[in-house]
Write a protein that holds these residues in place. Structure first.
Motif, PDB file in Angstrom:
ATOM      1  N   LEU A   3       0.843  -1.182   0.000  1.00  0.00           N
ATOM      2  CA  LEU A   3       0.000   0.000   0.000  1.00  0.00           C
ATOM      3  C   LEU A   3       0.882   1.237   0.000  1.00  0.00           C
ATOM      4  O   LEU A   3       1.699   1.427   0.910  1.00  0.00           O
ATOM      5  CB  LEU A   3      -0.908  -0.003   1.232  1.00  0.00           C
ATOM      6  N   GLY A   4       0.753   2.082  -1.013  1.00  0.00           N
ATOM      7  CA  GLY A   4       1.607   3.255  -1.154  1.00  0.00           C
ATOM      8  C   GLY A   4       0.898   4.535  -0.771  1.00  0.00           C
ATOM      9  O   GLY A   4       0.275   5.188  -1.622  1.00  0.00           O
ATOM     10  N   THR A   5       0.964   4.902   0.506  1.00  0.00           N
ATOM     11  CA  THR A   5       0.414   6.188   0.937  1.00  0.00           C
ATOM     12  C   THR A   5       1.516   7.184   1.281  1.00  0.00           C
ATOM     13  O   THR A   5       1.259   8.386   1.362  1.00  0.00           O
ATOM     14  CB  THR A   5      -0.509   6.027   2.161  1.00  0.00           C
ATOM     15  N   LEU A   6       2.736   6.693   1.507  1.00  0.00           N
ATOM     16  CA  LEU A   6       3.844   7.621   1.760  1.00  0.00           C
ATOM     17  C   LEU A   6       4.186   8.344   0.457  1.00  0.00           C
ATOM     18  O   LEU A   6       4.113   7.766  -0.625  1.00  0.00           O
ATOM     19  CB  LEU A   6       5.074   6.862   2.259  1.00  0.00           C
ATOM     20  N   PRO A   7       4.555   9.612   0.529  1.00  0.00           N
ATOM     21  CA  PRO A   7       4.844  10.369  -0.701  1.00  0.00           C
ATOM     22  C   PRO A   7       6.079   9.849  -1.423  1.00  0.00           C
ATOM     23  O   PRO A   7       7.055   9.427  -0.798  1.00  0.00           O
ATOM     24  CB  PRO A   7       5.051  11.801  -0.198  1.00  0.00           C
ATOM     25  N   ARG A  12      -2.796  10.341  -1.539  1.00  0.00           N
ATOM     26  CA  ARG A  12      -2.569  10.865  -0.185  1.00  0.00           C
ATOM     27  C   ARG A  12      -3.094   9.853   0.810  1.00  0.00           C
ATOM     28  O   ARG A  12      -3.783   8.896   0.437  1.00  0.00           O
ATOM     29  CB  ARG A  12      -3.292  12.204   0.003  1.00  0.00           C
ATOM     30  N   PHE A  13      -2.787  10.079   2.084  1.00  0.00           N
ATOM     31  CA  PHE A  13      -3.300   9.186   3.108  1.00  0.00           C
ATOM     32  C   PHE A  13      -4.747   9.526   3.434  1.00  0.00           C
ATOM     33  O   PHE A  13      -5.076  10.680   3.698  1.00  0.00           O
ATOM     34  CB  PHE A  13      -2.465   9.272   4.385  1.00  0.00           C
ATOM     35  N   ASP A  14      -5.598   8.529   3.428  1.00  0.00           N
ATOM     36  CA  ASP A  14      -6.989   8.646   3.862  1.00  0.00           C
ATOM     37  C   ASP A  14      -7.339   7.331   4.548  1.00  0.00           C
ATOM     38  O   ASP A  14      -7.265   6.266   3.931  1.00  0.00           O
ATOM     39  CB  ASP A  14      -7.905   8.901   2.672  1.00  0.00           C
ATOM     40  N   ALA A  15      -7.697   7.403   5.824  1.00  0.00           N
ATOM     41  CA  ALA A  15      -7.900   6.179   6.612  1.00  0.00           C
ATOM     42  C   ALA A  15      -8.980   5.284   6.023  1.00  0.00           C
ATOM     43  O   ALA A  15      -8.838   4.052   5.984  1.00  0.00           O
ATOM     44  CB  ALA A  15      -8.224   6.539   8.057  1.00  0.00           C
ATOM     45  N   ASP A  16     -10.084   5.866   5.555  1.00  0.00           N
ATOM     46  CA  ASP A  16     -11.159   5.053   4.977  1.00  0.00           C
ATOM     47  C   ASP A  16     -10.693   4.385   3.680  1.00  0.00           C
ATOM     48  O   ASP A  16     -11.003   3.206   3.435  1.00  0.00           O
ATOM     49  CB  ASP A  16     -12.391   5.920   4.709  1.00  0.00           C
ATOM     50  N   ALA A  17      -9.942   5.118   2.863  1.00  0.00           N
ATOM     51  CA  ALA A  17      -9.428   4.532   1.621  1.00  0.00           C
ATOM     52  C   ALA A  17      -8.434   3.410   1.910  1.00  0.00           C
ATOM     53  O   ALA A  17      -8.407   2.390   1.215  1.00  0.00           O
ATOM     54  CB  ALA A  17      -8.777   5.619   0.760  1.00  0.00           C
ATOM     55  N   VAL A  18      -7.617   3.590   2.938  1.00  0.00           N
ATOM     56  CA  VAL A  18      -6.681   2.543   3.334  1.00  0.00           C
ATOM     57  C   VAL A  18      -7.437   1.281   3.732  1.00  0.00           C
ATOM     58  O   VAL A  18      -7.093   0.164   3.311  1.00  0.00           O
ATOM     59  CB  VAL A  18      -5.775   3.026   4.484  1.00  0.00           C
ATOM     60  N   ASN A  19      -8.473   1.431   4.531  1.00  0.00           N
ATOM     61  CA  ASN A  19      -9.231   0.254   4.968  1.00  0.00           C
ATOM     62  C   ASN A  19      -9.959  -0.419   3.812  1.00  0.00           C
ATOM     63  O   ASN A  19     -10.042  -1.656   3.767  1.00  0.00           O
ATOM     64  CB  ASN A  19     -10.212   0.663   6.070  1.00  0.00           C
ATOM     65  N   ARG A  20     -10.454   0.369   2.878  1.00  0.00           N
ATOM     66  CA  ARG A  20     -11.085  -0.248   1.703  1.00  0.00           C
ATOM     67  C   ARG A  20     -10.064  -1.053   0.911  1.00  0.00           C
ATOM     68  O   ARG A  20     -10.354  -2.159   0.429  1.00  0.00           O
ATOM     69  CB  ARG A  20     -11.721   0.835   0.818  1.00  0.00           C
ATOM     70  N   ALA A  21      -8.853  -0.529   0.780  1.00  0.00           N
ATOM     71  CA  ALA A  21      -7.809  -1.251   0.050  1.00  0.00           C
ATOM     72  C   ALA A  21      -7.408  -2.525   0.776  1.00  0.00           C
ATOM     73  O   ALA A  21      -7.185  -3.571   0.157  1.00  0.00           O
ATOM     74  CB  ALA A  21      -6.597  -0.341  -0.154  1.00  0.00           C
TER      75      ALA A  21
END
Length: 493
Positions: free
Chosen positions: A195-199, A224-233
């Protein structure tokens, strides 16, 4: 020599671009997803080829620098791999910097070309838009030159918390070695999905970009980082690995509620400093194995990381395979287990040096050792605890106080969201520690007396902060590091 993971040529013959290798070995395997679109290795290879053609048409060749100002975007990924095929060098610039901060960095790298996302064009006058740089129907170039171990890949500017930012030159060998060492520590995976959320202007983001390609995996890139998007992924895209910091880990867990993490998710690397023990316990209760790490730009991301089967959250773990860490005293002699001193690092991930800064390079690289200017201690099992940056050290009445130790105690308080400790002048003791705290949402603000008592349960009296100051949020620089100078000034003022 052959790379044990990919089978491609090693340093003598040069390494082939891993996207080209992937297009030959597993063309239909997923290599990248971004903003609802996905690319197989075959498709990404063709797209990178179009970027190579566009760069060739602009005269970009071996040794040239291309500066980039962008948040995470598929075009940044293609540019990185395309420059590698040409032997050119990427200089990614921090998208949070102002025009005034960016100008000297661009001047420093003397780029042949400067690209930026459309929304950021006003930060760098005369810059060309990244999104439209490659014409849609441009024929892919077949150029794919080999890269040797010492071939520069990026000039990555440090945050500049202790002076003018310096450009760390990281090589193909650095990134390859970092990937191998991390994989050896974390265990084999047939096709990791990071998961690539770091810039991608940060060494952690580039480490994920490169290691997925070297290992034949996929990068699930978010802008960018978004907690809901991270959990969906995590739930829907089979994420196996992620890199987070303590605050983003907590936000992911908050957003998940009581939903367990699926078994496809293997682990998360946690950088950026100590992680509160209750947060690690909460992550593990949700089925998320979080491993603490210690790393820095000059060593191509990770240096030490907890081992999955031995992690207890109390240290940043032992050195990765192939890396060496030692603690040295003020006279330069190696310290034994339990003895505090400066952290020095040696191994194949250590940078080539600072761009056009020979004096700074000689100061930090000595006899093969990288002088990190961080302070730490190794335990009897070789595991590292990071105590402080040397510049953050607080000396109270002749006693050394390490902010990280005090901050870790405060961060474990249920009412504290985040904490930073700085030293301020004191007539009696020379310096005393002062704590700045951000309140956790929904928690009552504890009194100074209650915080003092909390600290004294775990810390000697002389380490307990002299004052506790509540703030809405800790001030941070463009790289997300706490601006301790601002806090010191606030304390004195």
């Amino acid at each position: 020599m052959t790379d044990p993971k990919t089978g491609d040529a090693g340093p003598r013959g040069g390494w082939t671009c891993p996207i080209r290798e992937g297009a030959h070995r597993h063309p239909e395997a997923e290599a990248l997803t971004f903003a609802g679109s996905a690319w197989t290795y075959r498709a990404l290879d063709a797209e990178v080829g179009r970027w190579v053609r566009a760069l060739e048409d602009r005269g970009v060749g071996a040794g040239d620098r291309v500066a980039l100002l962008a948040t995470n975007h598929v075009a940044s990924v293609c540019l990185f791999w395309a420059l590698g095929r040409l032997g050119a060098v990427l200089a990614p610039l921090n998208a949070r910097l102002t025009r005034v901060e960016l100008a000297p960095l661009v001047e420093d790298v003397e780029p042949r070309l400067v690209l930026a996302l459309g929304a950021l064009l006003d930060r760098l006058p005369g810059t060309e838009p990244l999104e439209s740089f490659v014409a849609p129907h441009l024929t892919p170039s077949l150029t794919c030159g080999p890269l040797t171990e010492d071939a520069p890949r990026v000039v990555l500017f440090t945050s500049g918390t202790t002076g003018r930012p310096k450009g760390a030159v990281l090589t193909e060998g650095n990134f390859r070695a970092s990937s191998r060492a991390s994989a050896a520590n974390l265990g084999a995976h047939p096709a990791p999905r990071w998961l690539g959320t770091l810039p991608l202007f940060h060494v952690g983001g580039l480490a994920m970009l490169t290691r997925t390609a070297y290992e034949g995996g996929a990068l699930i890139l978010h802008d960018r980082f978004d907690a809901d998007a991270v959990n969906r992924a995590i739930d829907a895209q089979g994420i196996s690995h992620a890199s987070l910091v303590a605050t983003t880990l907590e936000r992911v867990l908050d957003a998940r509620g009581d939903r367990p993490v699926p078994p496809t998710f293997r682990l998360a690397l946690i950088g950026g400093g100590p992680v509160p023990v209750p947060l690690l316990a909460r992550a593990r209760a949700a089925g998320l194995l979080a491993l603490q790490t210690y790393g820095l730009t000059e060593a191509c991301s990770q240096v030490t990381t907890e081992r999955p089967g031995e992690a207890d959250g109390r240290t940043a773990g032992p050195p990765l395979p192939g890396m060496h860490v030692r603690i040295v005293g003020e006279d330069g002699t190696a310290q034994g287990p339990g003895e505090e001193g400066d952290i020095e690092v040696r191994g194949p991930t250590v940078m080539a040096g600072y761009w056009k800064r020979p004096d700074a390079t000689r100061d930090v690289l000595r006899d093969g050792w990288l002088r990190t200017k961080d302070v730490g201690v190794l335990d009897g099992h070789g595991r590292l605890t990071v105590l402080s940056r040397r510049t953050d050290l607080i000396v109270r009445g002749g006693e050394n106080l390490y902010p990280a130790e005090i901050e870790a105690v405060l961060a474990n308080h249920p009412a504290v969201q985040e904490a930073a400790v700085v030293g301020v002048p004191d007539a009696r003791w020379g310096e005393v520690p002062v704590a700045f705290l951000a309140l956790r949402a929904g928690q009552p603000m504890p009194s100074a007396e209650a915080l003092d008592a909390w600290c004294r349960q775990s810390l000697a009296g002389f380490k307990t902060p002299a004052r506790f100051t509540w703030v809405d949020a800790l001030p941070r620089n463009a790289m997300g590091k706490v601006e301790r100078t601002v806090l010191r000034q606030r304390s004195i003022g």
